[in-house]
Design a protein around this motif. Sequence first.
Motif: not given
Length: 371
Positions: A237-243
């Motif tokens: 998940s990216f962008p928004g999160n980065d995991y």
Amino acid sequence: MKVLLAAVLVVSAVTVPSQAVAAEPLAVPGQATAMQRDFGLTEAQVQQRLAAETSAAKLLPAAQKAAGAHYGGAWYDENTKKLVIGLTQQTHAVAVQATGARTVVVPVTAAALDRRKAAVDKLAGKAVPDAVSGWAADPRTGTVVVNVQSGKRSAAVDAFVARVARAGAVTVREVAAQAPRTYAAGTVGGDPYYVSNIRCSIGFSVHGGFVTAGHCGRSGTVRGWDGSDIGTFRGWSFPGNDYGWVSVGNGWWTVPVVLGWGQTSDKLVRGSWEAPIGSSVCRSGSTTHWHCGQILAKNETVNYGNGQLFYGATKTSVCAEGGDSGGSYITGDQAQGVTSGGWGNCSSGGETWFQPVNEILSAYGLTLHTA
């Protein structure tokens, strides 16, 4: 520029010491050396610092519970070596102090400040001026601090600040005149993992695989440092999160270790207690190896440009460079997060952000592999 980083998982055989380990997660000698270099401390001071910070982190749940509805956030004070709890009313001060924490009066509760930060995120949208590096809730001032690159204040920046200030108190702070960027790199040598033409670093082993930065996520086979197949990205998940996380197979296995790169002994991971603001933290990555610094802010929104915003980041004074993305942030023997991005380098200095590890574990239902 701001850059994203990546982390490397230990998948080859690692010798784990068989002797008993001290209960407190103190630095091993090599890690102490890295902290001595980056903090200007003696080895004894490093051990004392880590012991105090670990105690503060473990104290936080009880202190927060004692604060009740008046809880206004927490941070570590390196001068007093104490956990500090913000309170909007002093009626709960005695109960909080009984846990061993200090108390100070703050203007708003942590819950209210988090709601204000979320409102700023919504008001900001994707149209963020490049001169705005990001923003974070600061429990010590009770405001959302907007970071503007030095010398780049403009009408567009002022309009942005005015727009997000509708959420409540906002403070503008000048920061280094460099934009954050991600730290993924082209395929080069080192001890990395590769997917497509990207090199990143393993973060932490989980049962069944490892976690890393989401911006490293790609379809296709993930390869190890020796070119052999490790597995595949199961989610990112990216962008928004980065995991993201990678499942491990093909003869590879997971171990609860962070690489020391010859600067320190390989570091055992024993848990993921979250260290408060002000704590020291060290990072391991496939490009620049071991470096240390402090946790500067939490729940920060980072502007990587081109509409790429990263929410919920933890900001640090640790340096990093291309290829470090996804790498491990650790305080003592407690996992903190995986490298996302930053500005600067490890020659002249800089700052970085990490994705907190506990959020990754929760998002994918993963269990950290611990010693």
